[in-house]
Write a protein that holds these residues in place. Structure first.
Motif, PDB file in Angstrom:
ATOM      1  N   ASN A 139       0.833  -1.207   0.000  1.00  0.00           N
ATOM      2  CA  ASN A 139       0.000   0.000   0.000  1.00  0.00           C
ATOM      3  C   ASN A 139       0.867   1.256   0.000  1.00  0.00           C
ATOM      4  N   LYS A 140       1.987   1.199   0.690  1.00  0.00           N
ATOM      5  CA  LYS A 140       2.931   2.315   0.707  1.00  0.00           C
ATOM      6  C   LYS A 140       3.465   2.571  -0.699  1.00  0.00           C
ATOM      7  N   ASN A 143       0.754   4.224  -2.842  1.00  0.00           N
ATOM      8  CA  ASN A 143       0.527   5.627  -2.471  1.00  0.00           C
ATOM      9  C   ASN A 143       1.711   6.520  -2.810  1.00  0.00           C
ATOM     10  N   GLU A 146       2.099   8.582  -7.526  1.00  0.00           N
ATOM     11  CA  GLU A 146       0.807   9.162  -7.901  1.00  0.00           C
ATOM     12  C   GLU A 146       0.403   8.720  -9.304  1.00  0.00           C
TER      13      GLU A 146
END
Length: 204
Positions: A139-140, A143, A146
């Motif tokens: 998930n990091k 995110n 972009e």
């Protein structure tokens, strides 16, 4: 080409299926791969496949040499096919599940048919702490970049093996590494390797 309706092959745990052997491609379950079918034996195989279940096994083992008993592959479903002017076909194959090849079924076909059995996922053996770390790290990554098109909503808790397969398919181009990953039967080793791959993206 016209694609006919087919039975739900995912409910079948064993049987006999045509096998296409390739050296430079790995098909993971729940992933897709484009194939150009041009060899006469596989063109004939494809004609037969379209008359039945629209499925065949893709294996990266060497189909022309050695004993292939207990070799592995992925049952794939043909989801689209376009015939080219030279008689070859561009096929999109959707991976359904991993299989073990048991015995070649002797026929008069140009291509090989093998009896197979479905290989079940080992996700239930996953270490929860390791799996949580994978989810957080992935998930990091999503995110951090972009507008990235990284796969979303992966089933980390429901099917850790599928989540790892999808990430490796998307992030890794090295065929040897993909083969190594495919052959791993230890879910925690798969999670650890997936973590290393994600972390290597951050280092670029």
């Amino acid at each position: 080409m016209h694609l006919i309706d087919c039975p739900n092959i995912t409910k079948i745990t064993s049987g006999i299926s045509p096998v296409m052997f390739v050296k430079n491609a790995v098909l993971f379950p729940n992933c897709n791969i484009p194939l150009r079918i041009f060899e006469p034996r596989y063109r004939k195989m494809l004609d037969s496949v379209f008359k039945g279940s629209r499925s065949f096994i893709l294996s990266f083992e060497d189909g022309d040499n050695g004993d292939l008993t207990n070799s592995v592959g992925t049952m794939g479903l043909v989801t689209s096919a376009v015939t080219q002017s030279d008689g070859s076909s561009i096929v999109m194959l959707n991976g359904l599940f991993k299989v073990k090849l048991n015995k070649m079924d002797n026929t008069n076909e140009m291509y090989q048919n093998w009896s197979y059995e479905k290989l079940e996922s080992t996700s239930f053996d996953a270490d929860n702490d390791l799996l949580d770390k994978l989810k957080i790290t992935y998930n990091k990554l999503c995110n951090a970049i972009e507008g990235s098109d990284y796969p979303k909503n992966l089933p980390f808790s429901k099917d850790a093996s599928q989540a790892c397969d999808t990430i490796i398919e998307f992030l890794v181009s090295n065929i040897s590494l993909k083969k190594q990953f495919f052959l791993s039967n230890n879910i925690n080793n798969k999670i650890s390797l997936t973590l290393k791959v994600i972390e290597s993206v951050f280092q670029k």
